[in-house]
Design a protein around this motif. Structure first.
Motif, PDB file in Angstrom:
ATOM      1  N   UNK A 331       0.835  -1.208   0.000  1.00 47.33           N
ATOM      2  CA  UNK A 331       0.000   0.000   0.000  1.00 47.33           C
ATOM      3  C   UNK A 331       0.867   1.254   0.000  1.00 47.33           C
ATOM      4  N   UNK A 332       1.945   1.237   0.778  1.00 46.19           N
ATOM      5  CA  UNK A 332       2.865   2.386   0.778  1.00 46.19           C
ATOM      6  C   UNK A 332       3.410   2.641  -0.620  1.00 46.19           C
ATOM      7  N   UNK A 333       3.856   1.580  -1.265  1.00 44.43           N
ATOM      8  CA  UNK A 333       4.369   1.682  -2.633  1.00 44.43           C
ATOM      9  C   UNK A 333       3.301   2.230  -3.576  1.00 44.43           C
ATOM     10  N   UNK A 334       2.114   1.661  -3.525  1.00 42.31           N
ATOM     11  CA  UNK A 334       1.040   2.065  -4.435  1.00 42.31           C
ATOM     12  C   UNK A 334       0.593   3.498  -4.179  1.00 42.31           C
ATOM     13  N   UNK A 335       0.419   3.847  -2.905  1.00 40.78           N
ATOM     14  CA  UNK A 335      -0.029   5.200  -2.562  1.00 40.78           C
ATOM     15  C   UNK A 335       1.007   6.244  -2.959  1.00 40.78           C
ATOM     16  N   UNK A 336       2.284   5.962  -2.691  1.00 38.11           N
ATOM     17  CA  UNK A 336       3.347   6.904  -3.067  1.00 38.11           C
ATOM     18  C   UNK A 336       3.386   7.098  -4.569  1.00 38.11           C
ATOM     19  N   UNK A 337       3.239   6.005  -5.305  1.00 40.47           N
ATOM     20  CA  UNK A 337       3.253   6.091  -6.766  1.00 40.47           C
ATOM     21  C   UNK A 337       2.071   6.911  -7.280  1.00 40.47           C
ATOM     22  N   UNK A 357      12.610   8.694  -4.101  1.00 38.47           N
ATOM     23  CA  UNK A 357      13.072   7.913  -2.945  1.00 38.47           C
ATOM     24  C   UNK A 357      11.884   7.308  -2.197  1.00 38.47           C
ATOM     25  N   UNK A 358      10.729   7.978  -2.258  1.00 38.21           N
ATOM     26  CA  UNK A 358       9.536   7.507  -1.561  1.00 38.21           C
ATOM     27  C   UNK A 358       8.984   6.222  -2.186  1.00 38.21           C
ATOM     28  N   UNK A 359       9.373   5.915  -3.402  1.00 36.73           N
ATOM     29  CA  UNK A 359       9.027   4.640  -4.036  1.00 36.73           C
ATOM     30  C   UNK A 359      10.145   3.624  -3.826  1.00 36.73           C
ATOM     31  N   UNK A 360      11.372   4.099  -3.844  1.00 40.13           N
ATOM     32  CA  UNK A 360      12.553   3.237  -3.734  1.00 40.13           C
ATOM     33  C   UNK A 360      12.538   2.418  -2.446  1.00 40.13           C
ATOM     34  N   UNK A 361      12.158   3.031  -1.329  1.00 44.23           N
ATOM     35  CA  UNK A 361      12.208   2.335  -0.041  1.00 44.23           C
ATOM     36  C   UNK A 361      11.183   1.202   0.037  1.00 44.23           C
ATOM     37  N   UNK A 362       9.893   1.444  -0.211  1.00 41.00           N
ATOM     38  CA  UNK A 362       8.965   0.300  -0.181  1.00 41.00           C
ATOM     39  C   UNK A 362       9.275  -0.732  -1.255  1.00 41.00           C
TER      40      UNK A 362
END
Length: 520
Positions: A331-337, A357-362
């Motif tokens: 969800x973090x990945x999807x929401x950030x994207x 970077x907000x996508x890179x971490x998840x």
């Protein structure tokens, strides 16, 4: 009793092996981030970092930052950190880049620790391997820019939030919450993109949390901590007139931006076609020249995605305890994207890997899920394929790192070389003018004679050059990213200079053009 002691010894021995392997992996990550650190010249963006962090006081630095018309005005915290770092360690190439290198290493340590706590040692090991070899991480760990500071702060946010991710009470939650609030508040003064990451974490935590009251107790103080940064952004003229700040607009479709973002995050920007060459000429032909390695990347990425989907869908009792954490990172990945995509569409800015970077971490946390083992022989065979694909991904990153270190075609503009050239060619009757670039870097590399021409009136450029060079017979015009600058100022260099000067020679360097003009 003997069995318990033997079992305990086995656990300790097994843990020691993992500690040793992770330690060696981290050592590789440290080596890659410091290898040839001062080898390359500082380039335009790094020169801007030195300029904005230079000053006799904090007030001077803040005044310089908030009056600029670039996106740098929204990351004052990094420039203050860099300022004090330079006070302690100097301004050599190694000194100013070592801050980013250390923050890059700190990011690996924090994320590895978080993965070990949430998933266990196997997941932590694969994540550490990816982060240590990552060409994306290595490249920005060797840049005097804010990107690894953002990665480090975002990693700390995740670590502090992870203390309440398992559905149980954890000691130190109150301390973790305070530190999360402080990290978020500070991070927002480093980039607005920390806001995207924080919002994605908030959404993910809400959707996986079984205790809404506890969720509110965590996030309401965070919202209050964000108020100073919100005031800072809203007080800016940009809040009412976005044209007050310059951001690089996107000159390609959002689909291309998305593809480039994931390509850059997975294998770095030095794996395929050089970015500087992609800015001009035939892009399709350039991509075609690198088609074999690009297809290899697509194949490897595709296999890992299939493995990731299978890993997320696995119903093995062994991984049941990790399902809430899996959902959290997905969800973090999807929401950030989605938030980043909406932001890019609305603002029309050029969405690049360095902003992501907000996508890179998840993403780094999701990748090892593809390597989960199955029970049947068929699943085991698939598992071998996924593991092979992951190892090949690491090798592709090493290849990209090699290109970054040693291949000249991947280098940015070389201010060290340009300063030497201009200084050597200056004389009583020959004067040089930097029309666009970072004037700060020329004296940094020993050229104190070249004239800062960034403020010249391009509508009467020939007359302006003649004035600032005091009617010197020969004017050397140096310009970085000529096509961009001509488009922004709506002028053509050669036709503008032709009114009073004759072109004698033209030297092309990486993202830099040097013209010798002689008076008519």
């Amino acid at each position: 009793m003997l069995l318990q002691r033997t079992s305990l010894e086995r656990i300790r021995s097994s843990n020691f092996k993992y500690y040793l392997i992770i330690g060696l992996t981290l050592a590789i990550g440290i080596f890659l981030r410091f290898f040839l650190l001062p080898d390359k010249s500082l380039w335009l963006d790094e020169g801007a970092s030195l300029y904005y962090s230079d000053g006799t006081s904090i007030q001077d630095i803040v005044a310089t930052i908030v009056t600029t018309d670039t996106g740098d005005r929204f990351q004052p915290f990094y420039y203050l950190v860099l300022h004090f770092w330079r006070q302690l360690f100097g301004s050599s190439e190694f000194a100013v880049r070592s801050l980013s290198a250390l923050l890059g290493i700190g990011t690996i340590v924090v994320l590895c620790t978080t993965a070990w706590q949430l998933y266990g040692r196997k997941h932590a090991l694969w994540l550490t391997l990816f982060l240590s070899f990552s060409a994306y991480g290595v490249y920005y760990s060797q840049q005097t820019r804010a990107y690894t500071l953002l990665l480090f702060l975002a990693s700390l946010q995740l670590y502090f939030l992870s203390q309440i991710l398992p559905q149980k009470n954890v000691r130190g939650t109150a301390i973790a919450q305070v530190l999360f609030c402080l990290t978020t508040a500070v991070g927002l003064f480093c980039s607005i993109f920390i806001g995207i990451y924080t919002l994605a974490l908030c959404i993910a935590h809400l959707l996986v949390s079984k205790n809404i009251k506890r969720w509110l107790q965590w996030w309401l103080p965070v919202a209050i901590a964000c108020v100073p940064a919100a005031i800072f952004y809203l007080a800016s003229p940009v809040a009412t007139d976005p044209t007050k700040v310059h951001v690089t607009p996107s000159n390609q479709s959002v689909i291309q931006n998305i593809a480039f973002v994931f390509y850059g995050l997975l294998v770095g920007e030095t794996y395929g076609p050089p970015i500087e060459q992609m800015r001009g000429g035939d892009r399709l032909q350039l991509v075609f020249n690198y088609l074999p390695i690009l297809l290899l990347f697509v194949l490897v990425a595709g296999i890992i995605v299939i493995g990731l989907v299978r890993g997320l869908k696995a119903r093995s009792p062994e991984y049941k305890q990790y399902r809430p954490i899996d959902r959290f990172f997905l969800i973090t990945f999807s929401a950030a994207f989605i938030i980043a995509l909406a932001f890019a569409i609305v603002t029309k800015f050029n969405w690049l890997p360095r902003h992501s970077f907000y996508i890179y971490i998840p993403l780094a946390f999701l990748l090892p899920i593809a390597l989960r083992s199955g029970s049947s022989s068929k699943k085991t065979n698939w598992q071998h394929l996924y593991r092979l694909a992951f190892i090949v991904l690491l090798l592709l990153n090493l290849y990209a790192n090699y290109n970054y270190y040693f291949e000249p075609r991947y280098q940015r503009e070389n201010y060290r070389e340009i300063a030497q050239y201009l200084s050597k060619n200056n004389s009583q009757d020959t004067k040089s003018v930097l029309l666009y670039g970072v004037p700060y870097l020329l004296p940094y590399y020993g050229d104190t004679l070249t004239i800062d021409g960034l403020g010249l009136d391009t509508t009467k450029l020939a007359a302006e050059v003649s004035r600032v060079t005091k009617n010197a017979n020969t004017a050397i015009i140096a310009i970085s990213d000529q096509a961009f600058w001509e488009k922004k100022r709506n002028f053509d260099l050669e036709s503008s200079m032709a009114k009073s000067y004759k072109l004698e020679s033209h030297l092309q360097l990486t993202n830099f053009d040097i013209y010798h003009y002689v008076k008519k």
